[in-house]
Write a protein that holds these residues in place. Structure first.
Motif, PDB file in Angstrom:
ATOM      1  N   UNK A  18       0.880  -1.054   0.072  1.00 19.75           N
ATOM      2  CA  UNK A  18      -0.192  -0.106   0.033  1.00 19.75           C
ATOM      3  C   UNK A  18       0.948   1.388  -0.055  1.00 19.75           C
ATOM      4  N   UNK A  19       0.402   2.022  -1.005  1.00 21.45           N
ATOM      5  CA  UNK A  19       1.342   3.524  -0.921  1.00 21.45           C
ATOM      6  C   UNK A  19       2.996   3.329  -1.136  1.00 21.45           C
ATOM      7  N   UNK A  20       3.273   2.503  -2.118  1.00 21.87           N
ATOM      8  CA  UNK A  20       4.587   2.340  -2.296  1.00 21.87           C
ATOM      9  C   UNK A  20       5.074   3.343  -3.297  1.00 21.87           C
ATOM     10  N   UNK A  21       6.090   3.986  -2.969  1.00 21.08           N
ATOM     11  CA  UNK A  21       6.575   4.988  -3.915  1.00 21.08           C
ATOM     12  C   UNK A  21       8.177   4.883  -3.934  1.00 21.08           C
ATOM     13  N   UNK A  22       8.439   4.600  -5.275  1.00 25.74           N
ATOM     14  CA  UNK A  22      10.095   4.707  -5.178  1.00 25.74           C
ATOM     15  C   UNK A  22      10.357   5.285  -6.525  1.00 25.74           C
ATOM     16  N   UNK A  23      11.170   6.533  -6.388  1.00 27.09           N
ATOM     17  CA  UNK A  23      11.633   7.267  -7.580  1.00 27.09           C
ATOM     18  C   UNK A  23      13.154   7.076  -7.391  1.00 27.09           C
ATOM     19  N   UNK A  24      13.773   6.742  -8.766  1.00 28.15           N
ATOM     20  CA  UNK A  24      15.333   6.563  -8.788  1.00 28.15           C
ATOM     21  C   UNK A  24      15.553   7.555 -10.116  1.00 28.15           C
ATOM     22  N   UNK A  25      16.251   8.487 -10.000  1.00 28.23           N
ATOM     23  CA  UNK A  25      16.531   9.284 -10.978  1.00 28.23           C
ATOM     24  C   UNK A  25      17.983   9.367 -11.736  1.00 28.23           C
ATOM     25  N   UNK A  26      18.586   8.268 -11.212  1.00 27.05           N
ATOM     26  CA  UNK A  26      20.185   8.152 -11.882  1.00 27.05           C
ATOM     27  C   UNK A  26      20.347   6.405 -11.694  1.00 27.05           C
TER      28      UNK A  26
END
Length: 213
Positions: A18-26
């Motif tokens: 629930x409400x998993x947020x993973x942001x990888x920008x490199x």
């Protein structure tokens, strides 16, 4: 680059994620850890489109395409009635990769060519699978317990290979071998109580406290 947004993943009526947020920008190596049963493998399968969920997972703002992802499950499937070379040929066809001297001779692990895969140990079967998958380079790698079953030297060979690939690719590794993750990851995502918490390298010492206290 990689944006994972899993609003909800249910199995029957039970909420697993629930409400998993993973942001990888490199590019780089990133870790995913959690106690058994917390949903690490389920998270990988959601991202790969192998499980239905509510949310979105994109790479460079586009839906993730399986042909652009290296996927290694905890217990990879190999065909026991094939030799290792036959399995590599089979996988090249799946990957749409033409056989050449580079991918035929530059395999990550040395494997006997004249034995059927069913005669190999668990660790040798994993080496065969990794050799097959790594016959091409990918922008994204999802590796679920890739070090399990490998000996010390093979783990070293694998992490050196991944460090090289991480110069241009996003690599997410799920592992219980925390020392490898601490030494090589830029960030580690801890899966606990259905959601994730991100830890930067300077805070890795707090991860075990989060998991076990």
């Amino acid at each position: 680059m990689l944006a994972i947004n899993i609003k909800e993943k249910k199995f029957t009526q039970e909420i697993l994620l629930k409400n998993i947020t993973i942001n990888i920008d490199k590019p780089g190596i990133f870790g995913l850890v959690g106690k058994n049963g917390q949903g690490k493998t389920t998270l990988f399968k959601c991202v790969l489109g192998l499980e239905k969920f509510t949310g979105t997972c994109t790479f460079n703002s586009e839906n993730i395409k399986k042909q652009n992802v290296a996927w290694c499950p905890t217990e990879p499937s190999v065909y026991g009635e094939l030799t290792s070379d036959e399995f590599y040929d089979f996988y090249r066809k799946l990957l749409d990769v033409k056989k050449n001297k580079t991918n035929a001779n530059n395999l990550l692990f040395e494997i006997p060519k004249d034995k059927l895969i069913r005669e190999f140990s668990t660790g040798m079967k994993k080496k065969v699978y990794l050799n097959a998958v790594f016959q091409k380079a990918y922008p994204v790698y999802f590796l679920d317990e890739p070090f399990n079953g490998l000996d010390l030297e093979s783990n070293f060979i694998l992490i050196q290979f991944l460090k090289k690939q991480a110069q241009n690719s996003v690599i997410i590794i799920s592992s219980h071998i925390m020392e490898i993750l601490y030494a090589n990851c830029l960030e580690i995502f801890v899966l606990n109580n259905k959601t994730v918490v991100k830890f930067e390298k300077q805070n890795f010492n707090l991860i075990e406290e989060t998991l076990f206290v």
